[in-house]
Design a protein around this motif. Structure first.
Motif, PDB file in Angstrom:
ATOM      1  N   ALA A   1     -60.526  55.297   0.401  1.00 56.78           N
ATOM      2  CA  ALA A   1     -59.283  55.340   1.172  1.00 56.78           C
ATOM      3  C   ALA A   1     -58.200  54.537   0.472  1.00 56.78           C
ATOM      4  O   ALA A   1     -57.039  54.952   0.421  1.00 56.78           O
ATOM      5  CB  ALA A   1     -59.522  54.816   2.589  1.00 56.78           C
ATOM      6  N   GLY A   2     -58.558  53.380  -0.080  1.00 58.45           N
ATOM      7  CA  GLY A   2     -57.592  52.569  -0.825  1.00 58.45           C
ATOM      8  C   GLY A   2     -57.117  53.263  -2.080  1.00 58.45           C
ATOM      9  O   GLY A   2     -55.946  53.144  -2.474  1.00 58.45           O
ATOM     10  N   THR A   3     -57.996  54.015  -2.732  1.00 55.09           N
ATOM     11  CA  THR A   3     -57.628  54.743  -3.937  1.00 55.09           C
ATOM     12  C   THR A   3     -56.630  55.844  -3.613  1.00 55.09           C
ATOM     13  O   THR A   3     -55.671  56.060  -4.362  1.00 55.09           O
ATOM     14  CB  THR A   3     -58.884  55.350  -4.597  1.00 55.09           C
ATOM     15  OG1 THR A   3     -59.807  54.305  -4.864  1.00 55.09           O
ATOM     16  CG2 THR A   3     -58.552  56.053  -5.884  1.00 55.09           C
ATOM     17  N   ASP A   4     -56.833  56.542  -2.511  1.00 55.47           N
ATOM     18  CA  ASP A   4     -55.894  57.589  -2.103  1.00 55.47           C
ATOM     19  C   ASP A   4     -54.518  57.000  -1.832  1.00 55.47           C
ATOM     20  O   ASP A   4     -53.497  57.574  -2.221  1.00 55.47           O
ATOM     21  CB  ASP A   4     -56.405  58.318  -0.862  1.00 55.47           C
ATOM     22  CG  ASP A   4     -57.618  59.187  -1.153  1.00 55.47           C
ATOM     23  OD1 ASP A   4     -57.831  59.530  -2.337  1.00 55.47           O
ATOM     24  OD2 ASP A   4     -58.351  59.511  -0.198  1.00 55.47           O
ATOM     25  N   GLN A   5     -54.490  55.857  -1.194  1.00 52.43           N
ATOM     26  CA  GLN A   5     -53.221  55.202  -0.905  1.00 52.43           C
ATOM     27  C   GLN A   5     -52.544  54.759  -2.199  1.00 52.43           C
ATOM     28  O   GLN A   5     -51.338  54.925  -2.353  1.00 52.43           O
ATOM     29  CB  GLN A   5     -53.443  54.003   0.017  1.00 52.43           C
ATOM     30  CG  GLN A   5     -52.161  53.318   0.428  1.00 52.43           C
ATOM     31  CD  GLN A   5     -52.426  52.124   1.335  1.00 52.43           C
ATOM     32  OE1 GLN A   5     -53.561  51.778   1.601  1.00 52.43           O
ATOM     33  NE2 GLN A   5     -51.372  51.511   1.798  1.00 52.43           N
ATOM     34  N   ALA A   6     -53.307  54.224  -3.137  1.00 52.12           N
ATOM     35  CA  ALA A   6     -52.744  53.804  -4.415  1.00 52.12           C
ATOM     36  C   ALA A   6     -52.206  55.001  -5.186  1.00 52.12           C
ATOM     37  O   ALA A   6     -51.154  54.906  -5.839  1.00 52.12           O
ATOM     38  CB  ALA A   6     -53.798  53.069  -5.240  1.00 52.12           C
TER      39      ALA A   6
ATOM     40  N   TYR B   1     -72.273  52.223   1.528  1.00 52.53           N
ATOM     41  CA  TYR B   1     -71.564  53.442   1.896  1.00 52.53           C
ATOM     42  C   TYR B   1     -70.241  53.127   2.590  1.00 52.53           C
ATOM     43  O   TYR B   1     -69.210  53.728   2.275  1.00 52.53           O
ATOM     44  CB  TYR B   1     -72.448  54.302   2.802  1.00 52.53           C
ATOM     45  CG  TYR B   1     -71.748  55.511   3.367  1.00 52.53           C
ATOM     46  CD1 TYR B   1     -71.467  56.609   2.564  1.00 52.53           C
ATOM     47  CD2 TYR B   1     -71.366  55.555   4.706  1.00 52.53           C
ATOM     48  CE1 TYR B   1     -70.824  57.717   3.086  1.00 52.53           C
ATOM     49  CE2 TYR B   1     -70.722  56.653   5.229  1.00 52.53           C
ATOM     50  CZ  TYR B   1     -70.454  57.736   4.416  1.00 52.53           C
ATOM     51  OH  TYR B   1     -69.803  58.814   4.933  1.00 52.53           O
ATOM     52  N   SER B   2     -70.258  52.174   3.505  1.00 49.85           N
ATOM     53  CA  SER B   2     -69.012  51.833   4.212  1.00 49.85           C
ATOM     54  C   SER B   2     -68.003  51.193   3.269  1.00 49.85           C
ATOM     55  O   SER B   2     -66.800  51.482   3.349  1.00 49.85           O
ATOM     56  CB  SER B   2     -69.302  50.923   5.405  1.00 49.85           C
ATOM     57  OG  SER B   2     -69.854  49.701   4.964  1.00 49.85           O
ATOM     58  N   GLU B   3     -68.458  50.360   2.337  1.00 53.97           N
ATOM     59  CA  GLU B   3     -67.550  49.765   1.360  1.00 53.97           C
ATOM     60  C   GLU B   3     -66.966  50.842   0.445  1.00 53.97           C
ATOM     61  O   GLU B   3     -65.771  50.808   0.119  1.00 53.97           O
ATOM     62  CB  GLU B   3     -68.276  48.723   0.517  1.00 53.97           C
ATOM     63  CG  GLU B   3     -68.607  47.451   1.251  1.00 53.97           C
ATOM     64  CD  GLU B   3     -69.450  46.500   0.411  1.00 53.97           C
ATOM     65  OE1 GLU B   3     -69.591  46.738  -0.807  1.00 53.97           O
ATOM     66  OE2 GLU B   3     -69.962  45.531   0.976  1.00 53.97           O
ATOM     67  N   SER B   4     -67.783  51.790   0.040  1.00 48.88           N
ATOM     68  CA  SER B   4     -67.311  52.874  -0.822  1.00 48.88           C
ATOM     69  C   SER B   4     -66.278  53.733  -0.102  1.00 48.88           C
ATOM     70  O   SER B   4     -65.297  54.158  -0.699  1.00 48.88           O
ATOM     71  CB  SER B   4     -68.480  53.745  -1.276  1.00 48.88           C
ATOM     72  OG  SER B   4     -69.384  53.007  -2.036  1.00 48.88           O
ATOM     73  N   LYS B   5     -66.513  53.969   1.171  1.00 48.14           N
ATOM     74  CA  LYS B   5     -65.563  54.757   1.962  1.00 48.14           C
ATOM     75  C   LYS B   5     -64.207  54.060   2.027  1.00 48.14           C
ATOM     76  O   LYS B   5     -63.161  54.694   1.882  1.00 48.14           O
ATOM     77  CB  LYS B   5     -66.145  54.945   3.367  1.00 48.14           C
ATOM     78  CG  LYS B   5     -65.778  56.210   4.036  1.00 48.14           C
ATOM     79  CD  LYS B   5     -66.591  56.347   5.318  1.00 48.14           C
ATOM     80  CE  LYS B   5     -66.236  57.621   6.014  1.00 48.14           C
ATOM     81  NZ  LYS B   5     -66.914  57.761   7.293  1.00 48.14           N
ATOM     82  N   GLU B   6     -64.212  52.735   2.225  1.00 45.73           N
ATOM     83  CA  GLU B   6     -62.970  51.964   2.257  1.00 45.73           C
ATOM     84  C   GLU B   6     -62.272  51.989   0.896  1.00 45.73           C
ATOM     85  O   GLU B   6     -61.052  52.102   0.817  1.00 45.73           O
ATOM     86  CB  GLU B   6     -63.254  50.529   2.679  1.00 45.73           C
ATOM     87  CG  GLU B   6     -63.675  50.381   4.121  1.00 45.73           C
ATOM     88  CD  GLU B   6     -64.121  48.968   4.455  1.00 45.73           C
ATOM     89  OE1 GLU B   6     -64.011  48.079   3.587  1.00 45.73           O
ATOM     90  OE2 GLU B   6     -64.583  48.759   5.585  1.00 45.73           O
ATOM     91  N   ASN B   7     -63.058  51.882  -0.179  1.00 43.56           N
ATOM     92  CA  ASN B   7     -62.475  51.921  -1.519  1.00 43.56           C
ATOM     93  C   ASN B   7     -61.836  53.273  -1.813  1.00 43.56           C
ATOM     94  O   ASN B   7     -60.783  53.340  -2.454  1.00 43.56           O
ATOM     95  CB  ASN B   7     -63.539  51.611  -2.582  1.00 43.56           C
ATOM     96  CG  ASN B   7     -63.950  50.164  -2.580  1.00 43.56           C
ATOM     97  OD1 ASN B   7     -63.231  49.305  -2.084  1.00 43.56           O
ATOM     98  ND2 ASN B   7     -65.114  49.878  -3.120  1.00 43.56           N
TER      99      ASN B   7
END
Length: 91
Positions: A48-53, A40-46
């Motif tokens: 956030a990275g997708t939104d930035q991309a 879950y924590s890894e998915s949350k980080e991913n």
């Protein structure tokens, strides 16, 4: 039934059963829960990275539109505009 077994052996049997139950509980419940929390924590980080991309892609698209307008991509003859830019740079 258990009257013939000494208390010391009963105590060791209870400890052994508790250890076995603890190991089983860890493998069946706690291990899965820990893995789920880390996923879950890894998915949350991913996410956030997708939104930035996504924001970076929008910015790059705007930059590309601006550059296309500057070099004359939407003009009838973009070769003329490009030649003018090259002439300006060579002077």
């Amino acid at each position: 039934m258990f009257e013939n077994i000494p208390n010391k052996k009963k105590f060791y049997a209870v400890i052994l059963i508790a250890v076995i139950l603890g190991i089983t509980a860890y493998k069946r419940s706690f291990k899965t829960a820990i893995e789920t929390v880390s996923f879950y924590s890894e998915s949350k980080e991913n996410i956030a990275g997708t939104d930035q991309a996504h924001n970076e892609l929008l910015y790059l698209k705007d930059e590309l539109k601006t550059l296309d307008a500057v070099i004359g991509k939407k003009v009838k003859k973009p070769e003329i505009v490009q030649n003018e830019i090259l002439n300006f740079l060579s002077k």
